[in-house]
Design a protein around this motif. Sequence first.
Motif, PDB file in Angstrom:
ATOM      1  N   THR A  80      47.472 140.354   0.359  1.00  0.00           N
ATOM      2  CA  THR A  80      48.631 140.970  -0.298  1.00  0.00           C
ATOM      3  C   THR A  80      48.245 142.260  -0.996  1.00  0.00           C
ATOM      4  OG1 THR A  80      49.694 138.819  -0.626  1.00  0.00           O
ATOM      5  CG2 THR A  80      50.426 140.641  -2.023  1.00  0.00           C
ATOM      6  N   TYR A  81      47.190 142.217  -1.774  1.00  0.00           N
ATOM      7  CA  TYR A  81      46.839 143.400  -2.564  1.00  0.00           C
ATOM      8  C   TYR A  81      46.254 144.511  -1.705  1.00  0.00           C
ATOM      9  CZ  TYR A  81      47.966 141.183  -6.976  1.00  0.00           C
ATOM     10  OH  TYR A  81      48.650 140.603  -8.022  1.00  0.00           O
ATOM     11  N   SER A  82      45.564 144.171  -0.620  1.00  0.00           N
ATOM     12  CA  SER A  82      45.088 145.224   0.283  1.00  0.00           C
ATOM     13  C   SER A  82      46.265 145.870   1.010  1.00  0.00           C
ATOM     14  CB  SER A  82      44.090 144.647   1.282  1.00  0.00           C
ATOM     15  OG  SER A  82      44.696 143.642   2.083  1.00  0.00           O
ATOM     16  N   ALA A  83      47.260 145.058   1.384  1.00  0.00           N
ATOM     17  CA  ALA A  83      48.450 145.622   2.030  1.00  0.00           C
ATOM     18  C   ALA A  83      49.239 146.493   1.076  1.00  0.00           C
ATOM     19  CB  ALA A  83      49.334 144.492   2.564  1.00  0.00           C
ATOM     20  N   ALA A  84      49.299 146.093  -0.199  1.00  0.00           N
ATOM     21  CA  ALA A  84      50.033 146.883  -1.187  1.00  0.00           C
ATOM     22  C   ALA A  84      49.312 148.188  -1.500  1.00  0.00           C
ATOM     23  CB  ALA A  84      50.232 146.066  -2.461  1.00  0.00           C
ATOM     24  N   LEU A  85      48.017 148.120  -1.711  1.00  0.00           N
ATOM     25  CA  LEU A  85      47.281 149.310  -2.137  1.00  0.00           C
ATOM     26  C   LEU A  85      47.153 150.342  -1.026  1.00  0.00           C
ATOM     27  CD1 LEU A  85      44.410 147.830  -4.340  1.00  0.00           C
ATOM     28  CD2 LEU A  85      46.160 149.452  -5.065  1.00  0.00           C
ATOM     29  N   PHE A  86      46.949 149.882   0.202  1.00  0.00           N
ATOM     30  CA  PHE A  86      46.596 150.826   1.261  1.00  0.00           C
ATOM     31  C   PHE A  86      47.646 150.952   2.359  1.00  0.00           C
ATOM     32  CE2 PHE A  86      42.633 148.918  -0.377  1.00  0.00           C
ATOM     33  CZ  PHE A  86      42.177 150.037  -1.061  1.00  0.00           C
ATOM     34  N   GLY A  87      48.811 150.376   2.164  1.00  0.00           N
ATOM     35  CA  GLY A  87      49.881 150.543   3.141  1.00  0.00           C
ATOM     36  C   GLY A  87      50.810 149.359   3.142  1.00  0.00           C
ATOM     37  N   GLY A  88      52.069 149.605   2.749  1.00  0.00           N
ATOM     38  CA  GLY A  88      53.036 148.514   2.692  1.00  0.00           C
ATOM     39  C   GLY A  88      53.385 148.017   4.083  1.00  0.00           C
ATOM     40  N   SER A  89      53.761 146.758   4.143  1.00  0.00           N
ATOM     41  CA  SER A  89      54.143 146.167   5.428  1.00  0.00           C
ATOM     42  C   SER A  89      55.632 146.249   5.689  1.00  0.00           C
ATOM     43  CB  SER A  89      53.715 144.683   5.456  1.00  0.00           C
ATOM     44  OG  SER A  89      54.391 143.946   4.460  1.00  0.00           O
ATOM     45  N   LYS A  90      56.407 146.712   4.717  1.00  0.00           N
ATOM     46  CA  LYS A  90      57.857 146.799   4.900  1.00  0.00           C
ATOM     47  C   LYS A  90      58.209 147.917   5.883  1.00  0.00           C
ATOM     48  CE  LYS A  90      60.661 144.881   3.322  1.00  0.00           C
ATOM     49  NZ  LYS A  90      61.398 143.739   3.896  1.00  0.00           N
ATOM     50  N   GLU A  91      58.969 147.571   6.876  1.00  0.00           N
ATOM     51  CA  GLU A  91      59.376 148.564   7.872  1.00  0.00           C
ATOM     52  C   GLU A  91      60.267 149.612   7.207  1.00  0.00           C
ATOM     53  OE1 GLU A  91      61.662 148.806  12.187  1.00  0.00           O
ATOM     54  OE2 GLU A  91      61.344 146.883  11.194  1.00  0.00           O
ATOM     55  N   GLY A  92      59.975 150.869   7.429  1.00  0.00           N
ATOM     56  CA  GLY A  92      60.755 151.944   6.842  1.00  0.00           C
ATOM     57  C   GLY A  92      60.212 152.436   5.519  1.00  0.00           C
TER      58      GLY A  92
ATOM     59  N   ALA B 149      68.531 141.977   4.707  1.00  0.00           N
ATOM     60  CA  ALA B 149      67.134 142.129   5.126  1.00  0.00           C
ATOM     61  C   ALA B 149      66.218 141.373   4.172  1.00  0.00           C
ATOM     62  CB  ALA B 149      66.752 143.604   5.174  1.00  0.00           C
ATOM     63  N   ALA B 150      65.146 140.836   4.734  1.00  0.00           N
ATOM     64  CA  ALA B 150      64.196 140.069   3.930  1.00  0.00           C
ATOM     65  C   ALA B 150      63.280 141.012   3.167  1.00  0.00           C
ATOM     66  CB  ALA B 150      63.378 139.148   4.826  1.00  0.00           C
ATOM     67  N   ASN B 151      62.930 140.586   1.969  1.00  0.00           N
ATOM     68  CA  ASN B 151      62.010 141.361   1.139  1.00  0.00           C
ATOM     69  C   ASN B 151      60.610 140.758   1.184  1.00  0.00           C
ATOM     70  OD1 ASN B 151      63.808 143.351  -0.159  1.00  0.00           O
ATOM     71  ND2 ASN B 151      64.783 141.554  -1.056  1.00  0.00           N
ATOM     72  N   ASP B 152      59.616 141.613   1.181  1.00  0.00           N
ATOM     73  CA  ASP B 152      58.229 141.159   1.051  1.00  0.00           C
ATOM     74  C   ASP B 152      57.932 140.960  -0.441  1.00  0.00           C
ATOM     75  OD1 ASP B 152      57.776 141.221   3.749  1.00  0.00           O
ATOM     76  OD2 ASP B 152      57.008 143.263   3.747  1.00  0.00           O
ATOM     77  N   TRP B 153      58.382 139.825  -0.967  1.00  0.00           N
ATOM     78  CA  TRP B 153      58.281 139.612  -2.408  1.00  0.00           C
ATOM     79  C   TRP B 153      56.843 139.570  -2.887  1.00  0.00           C
ATOM     80  CZ3 TRP B 153      62.057 140.723  -5.357  1.00  0.00           C
ATOM     81  CH2 TRP B 153      63.383 140.539  -4.953  1.00  0.00           C
ATOM     82  N   ASN B 154      55.934 139.127  -2.064  1.00  0.00           N
ATOM     83  CA  ASN B 154      54.536 139.097  -2.496  1.00  0.00           C
ATOM     84  C   ASN B 154      54.005 140.504  -2.735  1.00  0.00           C
ATOM     85  OD1 ASN B 154      54.798 139.619   0.242  1.00  0.00           O
ATOM     86  ND2 ASN B 154      52.813 138.709   0.758  1.00  0.00           N
ATOM     87  N   ILE B 155      54.346 141.450  -1.852  1.00  0.00           N
ATOM     88  CA  ILE B 155      53.897 142.828  -2.029  1.00  0.00           C
ATOM     89  C   ILE B 155      54.626 143.498  -3.194  1.00  0.00           C
ATOM     90  CG2 ILE B 155      53.845 145.109  -0.936  1.00  0.00           C
ATOM     91  CD1 ILE B 155      53.248 143.778   1.672  1.00  0.00           C
ATOM     92  N   ILE B 156      55.908 143.181  -3.358  1.00  0.00           N
ATOM     93  CA  ILE B 156      56.669 143.750  -4.470  1.00  0.00           C
ATOM     94  C   ILE B 156      56.099 143.287  -5.804  1.00  0.00           C
ATOM     95  CG2 ILE B 156      58.931 143.787  -5.593  1.00  0.00           C
ATOM     96  CD1 ILE B 156      60.187 143.568  -2.818  1.00  0.00           C
TER      97      ILE B 156
END
Length: 282
Positions: A57-69, A244-251
């Motif tokens: 989660t934190y690597s995805a948040a810090l270096f590139g979100g997974s949310k489309e758009g 649309a679904a939210n990536d609550w873990n990244i948020i």
Amino acid sequence: MIDRRPWLTVLSHAVMILGVLIVAFPVYLAFVASTHQPDAIVQAPMPLLPGDNFWNTYSAALFGGSKEGFNTSVARMMWISFVTAMVISVGKIAISLLSAFAIVYFRFPFKMLCFWAIFVTLMLPVEVRILPTYKVVADLGLLNSYAGLTLPLIASATATFLFRQFFLTVPDELVEAARVDGAGPMRFFKDVLVPLSRTSIAALFVIQFIYGWNQYLWPLLMTTSEDMYPVVIGIKRMLAGGEAANDWNIIMATALLAMLPPALVVMLMQKWFVKGLVDTEK
């Protein structure tokens, strides 16, 4: 003589601990949510223990979100927020020090009128003058830039007033001694007034850093490009609209990361901050 009552001490500590738990519980829930998959977070009941998705989660948040758009990294957004907060803090303090120095130690026509003109701007915050300010910034081509994010927020009537009140308490003997030693105005300002003002500067820096970090309305108007979103705007942009679904873990991970710099500034400068607010030895 102070009457010591053990039960009163226990009660006061219990109240403080309860207050800490009330404040810390939402933060703990955000941390727990950041360590689970999004589908686990929306289940009822939500897990109350950390999961095994922390690093992902934190690597995805810090270096590139997974949310489309929306793919701007939190590291980029935090850097923009940090630069904005630092420029606003340092700029406000520098301008306020110089303006207060000029008002207190220089004689020029309409000096008090200038001071009250500065003070009256307290009744005109950015929210009141936001449309003409935006028009000026847009005409100057400063949209989506650090200058546009910081320059309209860089002046502070409050800090000017506080430094003026402090400079008025500086003994006249210091001014005379500096004059006798051949020190010019800027030498007196740099070697005498600034060191004496260090606790006030530290207290104002903490306040202004948090003020700049938490800015939402002005960056919302100023930034149309994802590359210039501060982290507060980024959190809002991560929330998907409609069904649309939210990536609550990244948020939630982004929200926790956004809390760290202001918290670190307060903790590292706590001694200076308190001393600057309560110190009476001027």
